[in-house]
Design a protein around this motif. Structure first.
Motif, PDB file in Angstrom:
ATOM      1  N   THR A 139     -73.286 -13.421  36.340  1.00 47.61           N
ATOM      2  CA  THR A 139     -71.925 -12.623  36.982  1.00 47.61           C
ATOM      3  C   THR A 139     -72.519 -11.522  37.476  1.00 47.61           C
ATOM      4  O   THR A 139     -73.767 -11.174  37.806  1.00 47.61           O
ATOM      5  N   ARG A 190     -61.954 -14.058  39.032  1.00 50.13           N
ATOM      6  CA  ARG A 190     -61.992 -14.158  37.748  1.00 50.13           C
ATOM      7  C   ARG A 190     -62.920 -12.976  37.324  1.00 50.13           C
ATOM      8  O   ARG A 190     -64.186 -12.942  37.625  1.00 50.13           O
ATOM      9  N   VAL A 191     -62.255 -12.005  36.764  1.00 47.12           N
ATOM     10  CA  VAL A 191     -62.878 -10.702  36.420  1.00 47.12           C
ATOM     11  C   VAL A 191     -62.715 -10.053  34.997  1.00 47.12           C
ATOM     12  O   VAL A 191     -62.067 -10.771  34.185  1.00 47.12           O
ATOM     13  N   ARG A 192     -63.679  -9.260  34.622  1.00 47.79           N
ATOM     14  CA  ARG A 192     -63.415  -8.545  33.289  1.00 47.79           C
ATOM     15  C   ARG A 192     -63.920  -7.002  33.488  1.00 47.79           C
ATOM     16  O   ARG A 192     -64.715  -6.743  33.848  1.00 47.79           O
ATOM     17  N   THR A 222     -56.870  -4.443  35.701  1.00 52.26           N
ATOM     18  CA  THR A 222     -57.566  -4.997  34.802  1.00 52.26           C
ATOM     19  C   THR A 222     -57.094  -4.500  33.368  1.00 52.26           C
ATOM     20  O   THR A 222     -56.684  -3.473  33.098  1.00 52.26           O
ATOM     21  N   TYR A 227     -62.449  -9.988  26.719  1.00 49.65           N
ATOM     22  CA  TYR A 227     -61.888 -11.211  27.368  1.00 49.65           C
ATOM     23  C   TYR A 227     -61.820 -11.332  29.137  1.00 49.65           C
ATOM     24  O   TYR A 227     -61.299 -10.219  29.522  1.00 49.65           O
ATOM     25  N   TRP A 228     -62.094 -12.387  29.727  1.00 55.84           N
ATOM     26  CA  TRP A 228     -61.922 -12.494  31.027  1.00 55.84           C
ATOM     27  C   TRP A 228     -60.727 -12.988  31.514  1.00 55.84           C
ATOM     28  O   TRP A 228     -59.687 -13.229  30.633  1.00 55.84           O
ATOM     29  N   GLN A 229     -60.198 -12.413  32.626  1.00 53.96           N
ATOM     30  CA  GLN A 229     -58.846 -12.825  33.046  1.00 53.96           C
ATOM     31  C   GLN A 229     -58.880 -13.310  34.462  1.00 53.96           C
ATOM     32  O   GLN A 229     -59.562 -13.092  35.431  1.00 53.96           O
ATOM     33  N   ASP A 230     -57.956 -14.300  34.731  1.00 59.58           N
ATOM     34  CA  ASP A 230     -57.983 -15.216  35.959  1.00 59.58           C
ATOM     35  C   ASP A 230     -56.637 -14.602  36.679  1.00 59.58           C
ATOM     36  O   ASP A 230     -55.593 -14.651  36.270  1.00 59.58           O
ATOM     37  N   GLU A 276     -66.876  -6.513  35.885  1.00 58.90           N
ATOM     38  CA  GLU A 276     -67.714  -7.702  35.935  1.00 58.90           C
ATOM     39  C   GLU A 276     -66.803  -8.820  36.692  1.00 58.90           C
ATOM     40  O   GLU A 276     -65.672  -8.985  36.273  1.00 58.90           O
ATOM     41  N   ILE A 277     -67.770  -9.508  37.657  1.00 58.08           N
ATOM     42  CA  ILE A 277     -66.699 -10.531  38.369  1.00 58.08           C
ATOM     43  C   ILE A 277     -67.722 -11.886  38.169  1.00 58.08           C
ATOM     44  O   ILE A 277     -69.009 -11.895  38.504  1.00 58.08           O
ATOM     45  N   ASP A 278     -67.081 -12.810  37.877  1.00 57.35           N
ATOM     46  CA  ASP A 278     -67.461 -14.413  38.033  1.00 57.35           C
ATOM     47  C   ASP A 278     -67.650 -14.723  39.134  1.00 57.35           C
ATOM     48  O   ASP A 278     -68.818 -15.422  39.693  1.00 57.35           O
TER      49      ASP A 278
END
Length: 303
Positions: A139, A190-192, A222, A227-230, A276-278
Motif C-alpha cells: 500500500t 480503495r482507501v483507508r 474517509t 477498515y478499508w472502504q471502496d 493509506e491507498i491500496d
C-alpha cells in the motif's frame, strides 16, 4: 528704472555643490542585480531565492546521457510494438470489452517514483507531508502534520495544505503522454483514512496557456478506523475549478486526455493526518447514465 538680471555665477554653483557633498551622505550609483535578465519568473512569498545559473544543477555526465538514450529508445520500441497489437498494447477485442482497469497500485518502492508530495512549505508554511510504503509493501501510506498558520511575509493570507499528485506520463524522448479513459465513467478507489475530507483533483490537457491551472475536483470523505472502504465516484460529479475557485462555465471532464490525479488536504484542522491507498482504478458502470451533474451554459439554446 532698469534693473539688470541677476544670474548665479559659476563660483556660487561650485560652492553649493560642495555644501551638498559635505551635508548629504555619499550614495553609490545604482547597479543592476546579478542575472537580472533571467529573474523574470514569479517567486512565491517566503520561498528562498536561488542565486544559481540554470545549468548548474544539471548533471552532464556521460553515463547519465547513455542511460537516458537507452531508456528513450526502449520506450520508442514499445510504442511501435503496441501499435501492431492494439491500443495500449492490448488486443482490440480486449480493449473494447474492458470494464475495469487498475491505473496505479503500490507493490514496491518503484511505484512511489510515479508520485510527488508537496505542502505549504513551498510558500513558507509549516505543514509537513511524507510518503512511504505501507505494511508488507502493498500500500501507499501518506502521513504528516497540517498547520494552517500563514507565513509572515506580509502577502500570504491563507496557508495549510498537503498534496499527493501523480507524475505526468511521458513517452519516448520526454513527449507528453495522456491516459485515455473515454471507455470508463467511474473512478474506483480503495482507501483507508482517519476521517478527514480530501479533495480529489484531475488535471487534463489544455489548449491555451491560461488554462494550465484548470482542474476537475470532487470530495473524498474517509470514515476512519481500521477498515478499508471502496469508493466509486462517477466522473460526471467532478466540477471545474481554476486556482481553487469554482467556475461558472462548467463542462464534463475530458477523459481522453487525462494527465494527472491528486489528493489534497486543506480542511483547516491542524494536527496529524494519514491516508493509506491500496489502488486507484477506473470502471464502467452501466447503471450510471448521467452525463454531467451540473448546469452548463448553452451557447445556442433551443427555441
Amino acid at each position: 528704472m532698469y534693473l539688470p538680471k541677476i544670474t548665479r555665477l559659476p563660483s556660487v554653483r561650485l560652492l553649493s555643490s560642495i555644501q551638498q557633498q559635505l551635508l548629504l551622505p555619499s550614495i553609490p550609483p545604482p547597479t543592476a542585480p546579478r542575472r537580472a535578465v533571467s529573474q523574470g519568473e514569479y517567486r512565491r512569498p517566503g520561498q528562498p531565492k536561488e542565486d544559481k545559473f540554470p545549468w548548474q544543477p544539471i548533471n552532464f555526465g556521460f553515463s547519465k546521457g547513455f542511460e537516458g538514450i537507452k531508456k528513450h529508445f526502449k520506450l520508442l520500441k514499445k510504442e511501435f510494438s503496441d501499435r501492431w497489437v492494439g491500443p495500449e498494447g492490448k488486443p482490440l477485442l480486449e480493449h473494447m470489452l474492458e470494464q475495469n482497469r487498475v491505473m496505479w497500485e503500490f507493490r514496491g518502492p518503484e511505484s512511489l517514483e510515479q508520485w510527488t508530495v508537496s505542502s505549504d512549505r513551498e510558500i513558507g508554511g509549516q505543514s509537513e507531508v511524507h510518503l512511504k510504503l505501507g505494511k508488507n509493501n502493498n500500500t501507499c501510506f501518506l502521513y504528516g502534520t497540517l498547520n494552517s498558520t500563514p507565513p509572515r511575509d506580509g502577502e500570504t493570507r491563507y496557508s495549510g495544505y498537503c498534496t499527493l499528485r501523480s507524475e505526468q506520463p511521458r513517452a519516448s524522448f520526454d513527449r507528453k503522454k495522456h491516459h485515455d479513459l473515454s471507455s470508463f465513467n467511474t473512478l474506483h478507489l480503495r482507501v483507508r483514512g482517519d476521517g478527514r475530507p480530501w479533495m480529489i483533483g484531475i488535471a487534463t490537457e489544455t489548449y491555451y496557456s491560461h488554462q494550465k491551472n484548470d482542474m476537475y475536483n470532487y470530495f473524498l470523505y474517509t470514515r476512519g478506523g481500521p477498515y478499508w472502504q471502496d469508493v466509486k465516484i462517477p466522473f460526471s460529479k467532478f466540477f471545474l475549478t481554476h486556482c481553487g475557485r469554482i467556475q461558472d462555465d462548467q463542462h464534463p471532464v475530458w477523459l481522453d486526455k487525462m494527465n494527472t490525479i491528486g489528493f489534497t488536504l486543506a480542511d483547516k484542522a491542524d494536527g496529524p493526518f494519514q491516508l493509506e491507498i491500496d489502488f486507484i482504478g477506473v470502471c464502467k458502470d452501466y447503471a450510471h447514465s448521467e452525463e454531467f451533474a451540473y448546469e452548463v451554459y448553452k451557447r445556442n439554446p433551443e427555441i
